[in-house]
Write a protein that holds these residues in place. Structure first.
Motif, PDB file in Angstrom:
ATOM      1  N   SER A 146       0.810  -1.210   0.000  1.00 53.08           N
ATOM      2  CA  SER A 146       0.000   0.000   0.000  1.00 53.08           C
ATOM      3  C   SER A 146       0.846   1.264   0.000  1.00 53.08           C
ATOM      4  CB  SER A 146      -0.925  -0.025   1.222  1.00 53.08           C
ATOM      5  OG  SER A 146      -1.738   1.105   1.255  1.00 53.08           O
ATOM      6  N   TRP A 147       1.918   1.265   0.778  1.00 55.64           N
ATOM      7  CA  TRP A 147       2.729   2.479   0.910  1.00 55.64           C
ATOM      8  C   TRP A 147       3.567   2.737  -0.332  1.00 55.64           C
ATOM      9  CZ3 TRP A 147       2.034   6.491   3.699  1.00 55.64           C
ATOM     10  CH2 TRP A 147       3.064   7.403   3.964  1.00 55.64           C
ATOM     11  N   ASP A 148       3.697   1.747  -1.203  1.00 57.41           N
ATOM     12  CA  ASP A 148       4.496   1.920  -2.408  1.00 57.41           C
ATOM     13  C   ASP A 148       3.977   3.065  -3.274  1.00 57.41           C
ATOM     14  OD1 ASP A 148       5.996  -0.177  -1.577  1.00 57.41           O
ATOM     15  OD2 ASP A 148       5.319  -1.597  -3.101  1.00 57.41           O
ATOM     16  N   ALA A 149       2.661   3.240  -3.314  1.00 54.62           N
ATOM     17  CA  ALA A 149       2.091   4.318  -4.125  1.00 54.62           C
ATOM     18  C   ALA A 149       2.521   5.681  -3.596  1.00 54.62           C
ATOM     19  CB  ALA A 149       0.570   4.220  -4.136  1.00 54.62           C
ATOM     20  N   VAL A 150       2.565   5.815  -2.271  1.00 53.25           N
ATOM     21  CA  VAL A 150       2.994   7.075  -1.670  1.00 53.25           C
ATOM     22  C   VAL A 150       4.480   7.303  -1.937  1.00 53.25           C
ATOM     23  CG1 VAL A 150       3.116   8.420   0.463  1.00 53.25           C
ATOM     24  CG2 VAL A 150       1.225   6.809   0.110  1.00 53.25           C
ATOM     25  N   LYS A 151       5.287   6.251  -1.779  1.00 51.85           N
ATOM     26  CA  LYS A 151       6.725   6.374  -2.034  1.00 51.85           C
ATOM     27  C   LYS A 151       6.993   6.731  -3.490  1.00 51.85           C
ATOM     28  CE  LYS A 151       8.007   2.332  -0.416  1.00 51.85           C
ATOM     29  NZ  LYS A 151       8.915   1.219  -0.003  1.00 51.85           N
ATOM     30  N   SER A 152       6.277   6.099  -4.405  1.00 53.49           N
ATOM     31  CA  SER A 152       6.466   6.391  -5.822  1.00 53.49           C
ATOM     32  C   SER A 152       6.115   7.846  -6.138  1.00 53.49           C
ATOM     33  CB  SER A 152       5.592   5.441  -6.652  1.00 53.49           C
ATOM     34  OG  SER A 152       5.682   5.748  -8.019  1.00 53.49           O
ATOM     35  N   THR A 153       5.027   8.312  -5.541  1.00 53.48           N
ATOM     36  CA  THR A 153       4.630   9.710  -5.745  1.00 53.48           C
ATOM     37  C   THR A 153       5.685  10.655  -5.206  1.00 53.48           C
ATOM     38  OG1 THR A 153       2.285   9.128  -5.634  1.00 53.48           O
ATOM     39  CG2 THR A 153       2.860  11.436  -5.233  1.00 53.48           C
ATOM     40  N   ASN A 154       6.224  10.338  -4.020  1.00 52.49           N
ATOM     41  CA  ASN A 154       7.241  11.220  -3.434  1.00 52.49           C
ATOM     42  C   ASN A 154       8.514  11.238  -4.270  1.00 52.49           C
ATOM     43  OD1 ASN A 154       8.129  12.989  -1.263  1.00 52.49           O
ATOM     44  ND2 ASN A 154       9.537  11.349  -0.739  1.00 52.49           N
ATOM     45  N   HIS A 155       8.861  10.114  -4.904  1.00 49.31           N
ATOM     46  CA  HIS A 155      10.028  10.108  -5.791  1.00 49.31           C
ATOM     47  C   HIS A 155       9.836  11.115  -6.918  1.00 49.31           C
ATOM     48  CE1 HIS A 155      12.006   6.965  -3.730  1.00 49.31           C
ATOM     49  NE2 HIS A 155      11.282   5.945  -4.194  1.00 49.31           N
ATOM     50  N   GLU A 156       8.620  11.191  -7.445  1.00 48.40           N
ATOM     51  CA  GLU A 156       8.333  12.148  -8.517  1.00 48.40           C
ATOM     52  C   GLU A 156       8.372  13.584  -8.009  1.00 48.40           C
ATOM     53  OE1 GLU A 156       5.344  11.210 -11.507  1.00 48.40           O
ATOM     54  OE2 GLU A 156       4.975   9.299 -10.487  1.00 48.40           O
ATOM     55  N   VAL A 157       7.880  13.793  -6.799  1.00 49.28           N
ATOM     56  CA  VAL A 157       7.944  15.129  -6.196  1.00 49.28           C
ATOM     57  C   VAL A 157       9.401  15.541  -6.004  1.00 49.28           C
ATOM     58  CG1 VAL A 157       7.436  16.498  -4.142  1.00 49.28           C
ATOM     59  CG2 VAL A 157       5.695  14.950  -5.069  1.00 49.28           C
ATOM     60  N   LEU A 158      10.204  14.634  -5.457  1.00 50.84           N
ATOM     61  CA  LEU A 158      11.617  14.946  -5.230  1.00 50.84           C
ATOM     62  C   LEU A 158      12.347  15.229  -6.538  1.00 50.84           C
ATOM     63  CD1 LEU A 158      12.518  12.324  -2.467  1.00 50.84           C
ATOM     64  CD2 LEU A 158      12.277  14.796  -2.172  1.00 50.84           C
ATOM     65  N   ALA A 159      11.953  14.546  -7.600  1.00 48.66           N
ATOM     66  CA  ALA A 159      12.585  14.789  -8.894  1.00 48.66           C
ATOM     67  C   ALA A 159      12.347  16.216  -9.383  1.00 48.66           C
ATOM     68  CB  ALA A 159      12.062  13.787  -9.927  1.00 48.66           C
ATOM     69  N   MET A 160      11.240  16.815  -8.953  1.00 51.15           N
ATOM     70  CA  MET A 160      10.951  18.201  -9.311  1.00 51.15           C
ATOM     71  C   MET A 160      11.588  19.184  -8.332  1.00 51.15           C
ATOM     72  SD  MET A 160       6.961  18.122 -10.611  1.00 51.15           S
ATOM     73  CE  MET A 160       6.305  16.816  -9.562  1.00 51.15           C
ATOM     74  N   VAL A 161      11.665  18.790  -7.067  1.00 50.50           N
ATOM     75  CA  VAL A 161      12.094  19.697  -6.010  1.00 50.50           C
ATOM     76  C   VAL A 161      13.613  19.753  -5.864  1.00 50.50           C
ATOM     77  CG1 VAL A 161      12.108  20.003  -3.504  1.00 50.50           C
ATOM     78  CG2 VAL A 161       9.963  19.501  -4.683  1.00 50.50           C
ATOM     79  N   VAL A 162      14.250  18.582  -5.813  1.00 45.14           N
ATOM     80  CA  VAL A 162      15.672  18.521  -5.458  1.00 45.14           C
ATOM     81  C   VAL A 162      16.565  19.302  -6.408  1.00 45.14           C
ATOM     82  CG1 VAL A 162      17.658  16.977  -5.174  1.00 45.14           C
ATOM     83  CG2 VAL A 162      15.457  16.384  -4.132  1.00 45.14           C
ATOM     84  N   PRO A 163      16.449  19.168  -7.738  1.00 47.41           N
ATOM     85  CA  PRO A 163      17.350  19.932  -8.611  1.00 47.41           C
ATOM     86  C   PRO A 163      17.239  21.441  -8.414  1.00 47.41           C
ATOM     87  CG  PRO A 163      16.256  18.195  -9.845  1.00 47.41           C
ATOM     88  CD  PRO A 163      15.578  18.261  -8.519  1.00 47.41           C
ATOM     89  N   ARG A 164      16.023  21.932  -8.161  1.00 50.91           N
ATOM     90  CA  ARG A 164      15.846  23.369  -7.933  1.00 50.91           C
ATOM     91  C   ARG A 164      16.530  23.798  -6.643  1.00 50.91           C
ATOM     92  NH1 ARG A 164      11.678  25.888 -10.870  1.00 50.91           N
ATOM     93  NH2 ARG A 164      10.648  24.472 -12.334  1.00 50.91           N
ATOM     94  N   LEU A 165      16.371  22.981  -5.611  1.00 48.85           N
ATOM     95  CA  LEU A 165      16.968  23.329  -4.323  1.00 48.85           C
ATOM     96  C   LEU A 165      18.490  23.208  -4.384  1.00 48.85           C
ATOM     97  CD1 LEU A 165      16.297  24.313  -1.533  1.00 48.85           C
ATOM     98  CD2 LEU A 165      15.785  21.959  -0.845  1.00 48.85           C
ATOM     99  N   VAL A 166      19.000  22.219  -5.089  1.00 50.14           N
ATOM    100  CA  VAL A 166      20.448  22.068  -5.254  1.00 50.14           C
ATOM    101  C   VAL A 166      21.030  23.266  -5.989  1.00 50.14           C
ATOM    102  CG1 VAL A 166      22.221  20.749  -6.493  1.00 50.14           C
ATOM    103  CG2 VAL A 166      20.505  19.551  -5.124  1.00 50.14           C
ATOM    104  N   SER A 167      20.360  23.693  -7.057  1.00 47.43           N
ATOM    105  CA  SER A 167      20.842  24.851  -7.824  1.00 47.43           C
ATOM    106  C   SER A 167      20.854  26.106  -6.974  1.00 47.43           C
ATOM    107  CB  SER A 167      19.954  25.048  -9.052  1.00 47.43           C
ATOM    108  OG  SER A 167      20.325  26.211  -9.759  1.00 47.43           O
ATOM    109  N   ALA A 168      19.778  26.339  -6.225  1.00 47.18           N
ATOM    110  CA  ALA A 168      19.699  27.530  -5.381  1.00 47.18           C
ATOM    111  C   ALA A 168      20.730  27.470  -4.255  1.00 47.18           C
ATOM    112  CB  ALA A 168      18.299  27.653  -4.794  1.00 47.18           C
TER     113      ALA A 168
END
Length: 228
Positions: free
Chosen positions: A139-161
């Motif tokens: 059940s939690w796999d769906a939440v983890k998969s979604t968070n991986h996609e969120v991190l893919a959008m968030v992390v590069p921006r935060l790393v650059s800044a």
């Protein structure tokens, strides 16, 4: 949101596509009723199919024409909620000045605000998902998969800044180091939020008014940013 592969499979196996508008409306009502009931109870075991159809104004027969059982129903409800969250992130990243800012502190605060709001909005759903995961259901796999996609959008921006705030040229080594720093810190914060869902500890429960600002300060400190 674009339905995840797991979500598409669950929908394909669980839902007999309604052919009439009335049937479609009944399906929408059942999914909405289930979402509300799961959010309230936080435990799928406490929820009956009768509860769902009564709240939706449909029937047991209508439920079983679309879903094999309560578990398959939960998966569809969960996938819809995850996709809704992803769509919100995509829109926010494109439109919100804070998320488009190259100021690391502003962006870090926005990331915390998003996660706190998401966990509060989905508290019951996450709790139910974690309980099901403890029973060896994925059940939690769906939440983890979604968070991986969120991190893919968030992390590069935060790393650059973050690199800009430190005056670092982002070669491969520097980028990898900063990305590890950002991901490890967010992992720690997400672990705290998951603990809040499961255990509702004090003084920083998920409903605490201080939670968001406290986490914003911790994220800034972990990343070596000035406190806002």
């Amino acid at each position: 949101m674009t339905t995840s592969p797991r979500g598409r499979e669950a929908q394909a196996s669980s839902i007999a596509a309604p052919l009439q508008t009335r049937s479609q409306q009944g399906l929408v009502r059942m999914l909405q009723a289930g979402r509300e009931l799961i959010e309230t109870s936080g435990n799928l075991d406490d929820l009956s199919i009768n509860d769902i159809v009564e709240r939706a104004g449909t029937s047991i027969g209508a439920f079983y024409r679309r879903f094999d059982n309560k578990d398959s129903f939960f998966e569809v409800v969960q996938d819809a909620a995850m996709e809704e969250g992803l769509e919100y992130v995509r829109e926010t990243v494109e439109r919100d000045p804070a998320w488009r800012s190259n100021d690391a502190g502003t962006l870090a605060d926005a990331v915390i605000s998003f996660y706190v709001a998401t966990f509060r909005r989905n508290r019951g759903l996450y709790h139910a998902s974690l309980l099901r995961a403890s029973q060896r259901k994925e059940s939690w796999d769906a939440v983890k998969s979604t968070n991986h996609e969120v991190l893919a959008m968030v992390v590069p921006r935060l790393v650059s800044a973050l690199a800009q705030s430190r005056g670092i040229k982002t070669d491969d080594n520097a980028t990898q180091s900063l990305e590890f720093e950002v991901r490890a810190t967010l992992q720690m914060i997400l672990g705290m939020l998951v603990n809040s869902v499961l255990n509702d500890p004090g003084p920083l429960s998920l409903s605490s008014r201080q939670l968001r600002s406290w986490l914003q300060v911790r994220l800034r400190r972990c990343l070596g940013l000035p406190e806002g």
